[in-house]
Design a protein around this motif. Structure first.
Motif, PDB file in Angstrom:
ATOM      1  N   SER A   1     -28.501  48.788  32.471  1.00 56.76           N
ATOM      2  CA  SER A   1     -28.688  47.454  31.905  1.00 56.76           C
ATOM      3  C   SER A   1     -30.149  47.211  31.535  1.00 56.76           C
ATOM      4  N   ASN A   2     -30.365  46.129  30.822  1.00 62.18           N
ATOM      5  CA  ASN A   2     -31.724  45.687  30.517  1.00 62.18           C
ATOM      6  C   ASN A   2     -31.728  44.159  30.531  1.00 62.18           C
ATOM      7  N   PRO A   3     -32.873  43.517  30.352  1.00 61.19           N
ATOM      8  CA  PRO A   3     -32.898  42.048  30.438  1.00 61.19           C
ATOM      9  C   PRO A   3     -31.950  41.346  29.480  1.00 61.19           C
ATOM     10  N   ALA A   4     -31.600  41.992  28.379  1.00 61.29           N
ATOM     11  CA  ALA A   4     -30.723  41.358  27.395  1.00 61.29           C
ATOM     12  C   ALA A   4     -29.256  41.735  27.558  1.00 61.29           C
ATOM     13  N   THR A   5     -28.972  42.885  28.164  1.00 58.00           N
ATOM     14  CA  THR A   5     -27.605  43.416  28.189  1.00 58.00           C
ATOM     15  C   THR A   5     -27.208  43.810  29.604  1.00 58.00           C
ATOM     16  N   ARG A   6     -26.072  43.276  30.044  1.00 57.01           N
ATOM     17  CA  ARG A   6     -25.515  43.642  31.344  1.00 57.01           C
ATOM     18  C   ARG A   6     -24.431  44.687  31.135  1.00 57.01           C
TER      19      ARG A   6
ATOM     20  N   LYS B   1     -27.869  46.741  20.635  1.00 49.59           N
ATOM     21  CA  LYS B   1     -28.965  45.827  20.992  1.00 49.59           C
ATOM     22  C   LYS B   1     -28.549  44.366  21.045  1.00 49.59           C
ATOM     23  N   THR B   2     -27.532  43.984  20.272  1.00 52.03           N
ATOM     24  CA  THR B   2     -27.128  42.569  20.263  1.00 52.03           C
ATOM     25  C   THR B   2     -26.053  42.262  21.293  1.00 52.03           C
TER      26      THR B   2
ATOM     27  N   ARG C   1     -24.381  41.573  24.887  1.00 53.41           N
ATOM     28  CA  ARG C   1     -24.870  40.948  26.117  1.00 53.41           C
ATOM     29  C   ARG C   1     -24.075  41.376  27.343  1.00 53.41           C
TER      30      ARG C   1
END
Length: 290
Positions: free
Chosen positions: A18-23, A264-265, A267
């Motif tokens: 994960s990253n701050p934008a995507t779980r 990238k888009t 979530r």
């Protein structure tokens, strides 16, 4: 033999992916049974219901390390259904561990030449037997409908990702995923350009189409290199999630790569862990840390 435990197919967050934008979450289908592993149970369930009600012998196809062969042997053993496996190639001097396990579970093995296997010919020994033939990997409408019963896949996700061989599981995901959820497959076969059509053939004409990536097969079916093995070990060290080099490692590798590109888009992403860990037994001893 242990019973299928569908309640163990839980969602597990994967912060390492994960990253701050995507779980990113993984559906741990590998936990439902040690042998009838992952998506194999779901693809088999309706075929087995038909075999049980009709009294027919189950016959299916696979290779020497086939997850599908072992899962079918174990599921038929548990259900009291006679079964036979049609194995690609000549009988070896010594069976693989997978085939030995299948025999110990009561599966008859019939070895046929590769050309006959490509044509899915039944050996003469089965000619007079009342059989229910399950295509390789459970491909077919019953397999797709069974895959569509996997838990959580109708949840609210931007994207569901899976490894694809025959495309049966991907078709099931497309059948049951919530509207607006993208279904993405990562092909484990090289140059399997007909896969999109094979998935679509299992679905009604009005069904949504998925996206299939063909760049993460690492040379083809059951092929691997040191990069993939290192990734499997790193994934396990960071998350405790074991993968197999044939299917799920290539899936997770592809998801990690695409998080930097096409995803990238998104979530909220669901990754299907389809089990099949027994295939790792063909790797050199000590290659994996799990």
């Amino acid at each position: 033999m242990e019973a299928i435990q569908e309640d163990l197919a839980t969602l597990e967050p994967v912060p390492w992916l994960s990253n701050p934008a995507t779980r990113v979450q993984v559906l741990r289908l590998d936990r439902v049974h040690p042998l009838i592993s992952g998506n194999k149970w779901y693809k088999l369930r309706f075929y087995l219901e038909t075999a049980r009600s009709s009294g027919k012998k189950v016959v299916t196809f696979g290779g020497a390390y086939s997850n599908h062969i072992l899962a079918t042997a174990a599921a038929c053993n548990q259900a009291g259904i006679p079964c036979a496996g049609i194995i690609r190639g000549e009988a070896p001097p010594q069976y693989s561990e997978t085939l030995r396990d299948a025999v110990s579970l009561g599966m008859e093995l019939h070895f046929i030449a590769r050309e006959a296997y490509r044509q899915k010919q039944l050996p003469a020994a089965l000619a007079d037997t009342s059989c229910l033939v399950i295509p390789e990997g459970g491909y077919g409408i019953p397999g797709m409908l069974g895959a569509a019963t996997m838990p959580f896949i109708s949840g609210t996700f931007d994207r569901i990702c899976c490894a694809t061989g025959t495309g049966t599981m991907m078709a099931g995901l497309l059948h049951s995923a919530a509207k607006g959820t993208a279904v993405t497959g990562f092909s484990v076969l090289k140059n399997h350009k007909s896969l999109t059509q094979e998935v679509a053939a299992l679905l009604p004409p009005s069904s949504p189409s998925g996206i299939i990536y063909h760049d993460f097969h690492f040379g083809g079916y059951a092929k691997y290199n040191p990069t993939l093995i290192r990734f499997m070990n790193e994934l396990y060290a960071q998350t405790g999630i074991p993968t197999d080099f044939v299917y799920t490692a290539k899936l997770f590798y592809g998801v990690k790569a695409m998080l930097e590109q096409d995803f990238k888009t998104d979530r909220n992403i669901l990754v299907i862990h389809s089990g099949g860990l027994q295939g790792n037994r063909s790797l050199p001893k000590g290659a994996l840390i799990f």
